[in-house]
Design a protein around this motif. Sequence first.
Motif, PDB file in Angstrom:
ATOM      1  N   ILE A   1       0.829  -1.220   0.000  1.00 50.89           N
ATOM      2  CA  ILE A   1       0.000   0.000   0.000  1.00 50.89           C
ATOM      3  C   ILE A   1       0.860   1.266   0.000  1.00 50.89           C
ATOM      4  O   ILE A   1       0.364   2.356   0.263  1.00 50.89           O
ATOM      5  N   GLY A   2       2.151   1.100  -0.270  1.00 45.99           N
ATOM      6  CA  GLY A   2       3.017   2.256  -0.480  1.00 45.99           C
ATOM      7  C   GLY A   2       3.776   2.738   0.729  1.00 45.99           C
ATOM      8  O   GLY A   2       4.381   3.823   0.682  1.00 45.99           O
ATOM      9  N   ILE A   3       3.772   1.982   1.819  1.00 49.78           N
ATOM     10  CA  ILE A   3       4.559   2.364   2.988  1.00 49.78           C
ATOM     11  C   ILE A   3       5.948   1.756   2.844  1.00 49.78           C
ATOM     12  O   ILE A   3       6.091   0.534   2.788  1.00 49.78           O
ATOM     13  N   PRO A   4       6.993   2.574   2.769  1.00 51.31           N
ATOM     14  CA  PRO A   4       8.344   2.035   2.562  1.00 51.31           C
ATOM     15  C   PRO A   4       8.840   1.319   3.813  1.00 51.31           C
ATOM     16  O   PRO A   4       8.689   1.818   4.930  1.00 51.31           O
ATOM     17  N   THR A   5       9.413   0.125   3.633  1.00 52.69           N
ATOM     18  CA  THR A   5       9.932  -0.652   4.756  1.00 52.69           C
ATOM     19  C   THR A   5      11.348  -1.129   4.436  1.00 52.69           C
ATOM     20  O   THR A   5      11.784  -1.081   3.285  1.00 52.69           O
ATOM     21  N   HIS A   6      12.020  -1.624   5.475  1.00 56.14           N
ATOM     22  CA  HIS A   6      13.376  -2.144   5.276  1.00 56.14           C
ATOM     23  C   HIS A   6      13.365  -3.592   4.783  1.00 56.14           C
ATOM     24  O   HIS A   6      14.409  -4.135   4.449  1.00 56.14           O
ATOM     25  N   PHE A   7      12.209  -4.224   4.746  1.00 58.40           N
ATOM     26  CA  PHE A   7      12.095  -5.647   4.403  1.00 58.40           C
ATOM     27  C   PHE A   7      12.370  -5.875   2.918  1.00 58.40           C
ATOM     28  O   PHE A   7      11.822  -5.180   2.058  1.00 58.40           O
ATOM     29  N   ILE A   8      13.224  -6.844   2.627  1.00 52.75           N
ATOM     30  CA  ILE A   8      13.491  -7.229   1.232  1.00 52.75           C
ATOM     31  C   ILE A   8      12.846  -8.573   0.931  1.00 52.75           C
ATOM     32  O   ILE A   8      12.008  -8.685   0.044  1.00 52.75           O
ATOM     33  N   ARG A   9      13.223  -9.614   1.694  1.00 51.53           N
ATOM     34  CA  ARG A   9      12.588 -10.921   1.519  1.00 51.53           C
ATOM     35  C   ARG A   9      12.946 -11.812   2.708  1.00 51.53           C
ATOM     36  O   ARG A   9      13.933 -11.585   3.397  1.00 51.53           O
ATOM     37  N   ARG A  10      12.125 -12.835   2.903  1.00 49.67           N
ATOM     38  CA  ARG A  10      12.437 -13.839   3.915  1.00 49.67           C
ATOM     39  C   ARG A  10      13.423 -14.832   3.326  1.00 49.67           C
ATOM     40  O   ARG A  10      13.259 -15.277   2.188  1.00 49.67           O
ATOM     41  N   LEU A  11      14.434 -15.187   4.098  1.00 47.20           N
ATOM     42  CA  LEU A  11      15.471 -16.103   3.629  1.00 47.20           C
ATOM     43  C   LEU A  11      15.187 -17.542   4.026  1.00 47.20           C
ATOM     44  O   LEU A  11      15.482 -18.465   3.263  1.00 47.20           O
ATOM     45  N   ASN A  12      14.682 -17.743   5.224  1.00 44.64           N
ATOM     46  CA  ASN A  12      14.384 -19.078   5.719  1.00 44.64           C
ATOM     47  C   ASN A  12      13.428 -18.932   6.900  1.00 44.64           C
ATOM     48  O   ASN A  12      12.830 -17.872   7.084  1.00 44.64           O
ATOM     49  N   MET A  13      13.291 -19.954   7.707  1.00 43.26           N
ATOM     50  CA  MET A  13      12.292 -19.934   8.777  1.00 43.26           C
ATOM     51  C   MET A  13      12.581 -18.899   9.864  1.00 43.26           C
ATOM     52  O   MET A  13      11.673 -18.468  10.565  1.00 43.26           O
ATOM     53  N   ARG A  14      13.838 -18.507  10.006  1.00 44.89           N
ATOM     54  CA  ARG A  14      14.185 -17.578  11.080  1.00 44.89           C
ATOM     55  C   ARG A  14      14.845 -16.293  10.607  1.00 44.89           C
ATOM     56  O   ARG A  14      15.126 -15.428  11.438  1.00 44.89           O
ATOM     57  N   GLU A  15      15.101 -16.139   9.324  1.00 42.77           N
ATOM     58  CA  GLU A  15      15.902 -15.002   8.870  1.00 42.77           C
ATOM     59  C   GLU A  15      15.230 -14.237   7.743  1.00 42.77           C
ATOM     60  O   GLU A  15      14.556 -14.823   6.886  1.00 42.77           O
ATOM     61  N   GLN A  16      15.475 -12.927   7.744  1.00 46.91           N
ATOM     62  CA  GLN A  16      15.036 -12.035   6.677  1.00 46.91           C
ATOM     63  C   GLN A  16      16.227 -11.254   6.152  1.00 46.91           C
ATOM     64  O   GLN A  16      17.140 -10.929   6.910  1.00 46.91           O
ATOM     65  N   LEU A  17      16.166 -10.917   4.880  1.00 47.59           N
ATOM     66  CA  LEU A  17      17.113  -9.973   4.303  1.00 47.59           C
ATOM     67  C   LEU A  17      16.460  -8.594   4.371  1.00 47.59           C
ATOM     68  O   LEU A  17      15.323  -8.417   3.919  1.00 47.59           O
ATOM     69  N   ILE A  18      17.171  -7.622   4.949  1.00 45.32           N
ATOM     70  CA  ILE A  18      16.614  -6.286   5.136  1.00 45.32           C
ATOM     71  C   ILE A  18      17.613  -5.234   4.671  1.00 45.32           C
ATOM     72  O   ILE A  18      18.807  -5.495   4.563  1.00 45.32           O
ATOM     73  N   ARG A  19      17.111  -4.041   4.420  1.00 46.68           N
ATOM     74  CA  ARG A  19      17.983  -2.911   4.114  1.00 46.68           C
ATOM     75  C   ARG A  19      18.607  -2.390   5.403  1.00 46.68           C
ATOM     76  O   ARG A  19      17.943  -2.331   6.442  1.00 46.68           O
ATOM     77  N   GLN A  20      19.855  -2.024   5.326  1.00 42.29           N
ATOM     78  CA  GLN A  20      20.517  -1.417   6.476  1.00 42.29           C
ATOM     79  C   GLN A  20      20.071   0.032   6.585  1.00 42.29           C
ATOM     80  O   GLN A  20      20.101   0.776   5.601  1.00 42.29           O
ATOM     81  N   VAL A  21      19.620   0.416   7.761  1.00 45.31           N
ATOM     82  CA  VAL A  21      19.131   1.779   7.966  1.00 45.31           C
ATOM     83  C   VAL A  21      19.784   2.374   9.207  1.00 45.31           C
ATOM     84  O   VAL A  21      20.305   1.656  10.059  1.00 45.31           O
ATOM     85  N   GLU A  22      19.747   3.679   9.281  1.00 46.56           N
ATOM     86  CA  GLU A  22      20.179   4.402  10.483  1.00 46.56           C
ATOM     87  C   GLU A  22      18.946   4.580  11.370  1.00 46.56           C
ATOM     88  O   GLU A  22      18.043   5.349  11.054  1.00 46.56           O
ATOM     89  N   ILE A  23      18.881   3.796  12.452  1.00 47.81           N
ATOM     90  CA  ILE A  23      17.684   3.792  13.293  1.00 47.81           C
ATOM     91  C   ILE A  23      17.557   5.100  14.075  1.00 47.81           C
ATOM     92  O   ILE A  23      18.508   5.551  14.718  1.00 47.81           O
ATOM     93  N   ILE A  24      16.406   5.722  14.004  1.00 47.36           N
ATOM     94  CA  ILE A  24      16.093   6.858  14.860  1.00 47.36           C
ATOM     95  C   ILE A  24      15.834   6.305  16.259  1.00 47.36           C
ATOM     96  O   ILE A  24      15.071   5.348  16.404  1.00 47.36           O
ATOM     97  N   PRO A  25      16.468   6.855  17.310  1.00 50.73           N
ATOM     98  CA  PRO A  25      16.428   6.212  18.630  1.00 50.73           C
ATOM     99  C   PRO A  25      15.104   6.403  19.376  1.00 50.73           C
ATOM    100  O   PRO A  25      15.068   6.834  20.531  1.00 50.73           O
TER     101      PRO A  25
END
Length: 253
Positions: free
Chosen positions: A64-88
């Motif tokens: 629905i157009g909300i940008p996220t860091h999620f790229i894809r799920r790799l396996n049952m416990r892992e995801q590939l995500i974009r590296q971001v600078e987290i706002i604290p």
Amino acid sequence: MARRKKIYEGKAKILYEGPEPGTLVQYFKDDATAFNAEKRAVIEGKGVLNNRLSEFFMTGLGQIGIPTHFIRRLNMREQLIRQVEIIPLEIIVRNVAAGSMAKRLGIEEGTQLPRPIVEFSYKDDALGDPLVPEEYIIAFGWASQQDMDDIVSLALRVNDWMSGVMYGVGIKLVDFKIEVGRVWDNEFPRLLLADEISPDSCRLWDIETGQKLDKDVFRRDLGNLTDAYTEVAKRLGVMPSNVTHRPKPTLIN
């Protein structure tokens, strides 16, 4: 196989260096914590369920157009995500009075709020993640006024979508928390929804019975946490409805 470089380990997840520049691998642990990690346990299967549920929510929000860091799920416990600078900050959206808000203001838990309320807490376990007003956030440079306007808008859009999805499967979205990170396109920052969305970070109540289907089951010793999360996954179609959580097999001599 080369050993992966650990970037960060939190209470519920581990971040590893990703296969490509600008990516990370996010691993979901079975650890459960509450009350700023004063209460701890290992709940078998929790990480698998949170991985699948977070994938479901992040994918739907992306559609629905909300940008996220999620790229894809790799396996049952892992995801590939974009590296971001987290706002604290933890951004908390509340639809119903519950938990710390009900206690802090003396409101009966379960009271419907007149409108969604957005709160902010400063991410620091040692301080107990204290609530902070926008003035503090801007004054200390954690985020700009434009960032805050965008974050509130993003959080309310997430709330609208999540509330509708959960209502459709008989669950009330009481409240939730999200995190937001920055990525840089040339010299221009862009905000992305980061971390995870799962029953670890939401309060979810069955609409008919009021049964809790979130981490309050662990906080308040209300039953089996994995069973609660499995129920959410079944209702959303993330897992087949005939799946049950099985304990580890016992070796017989």
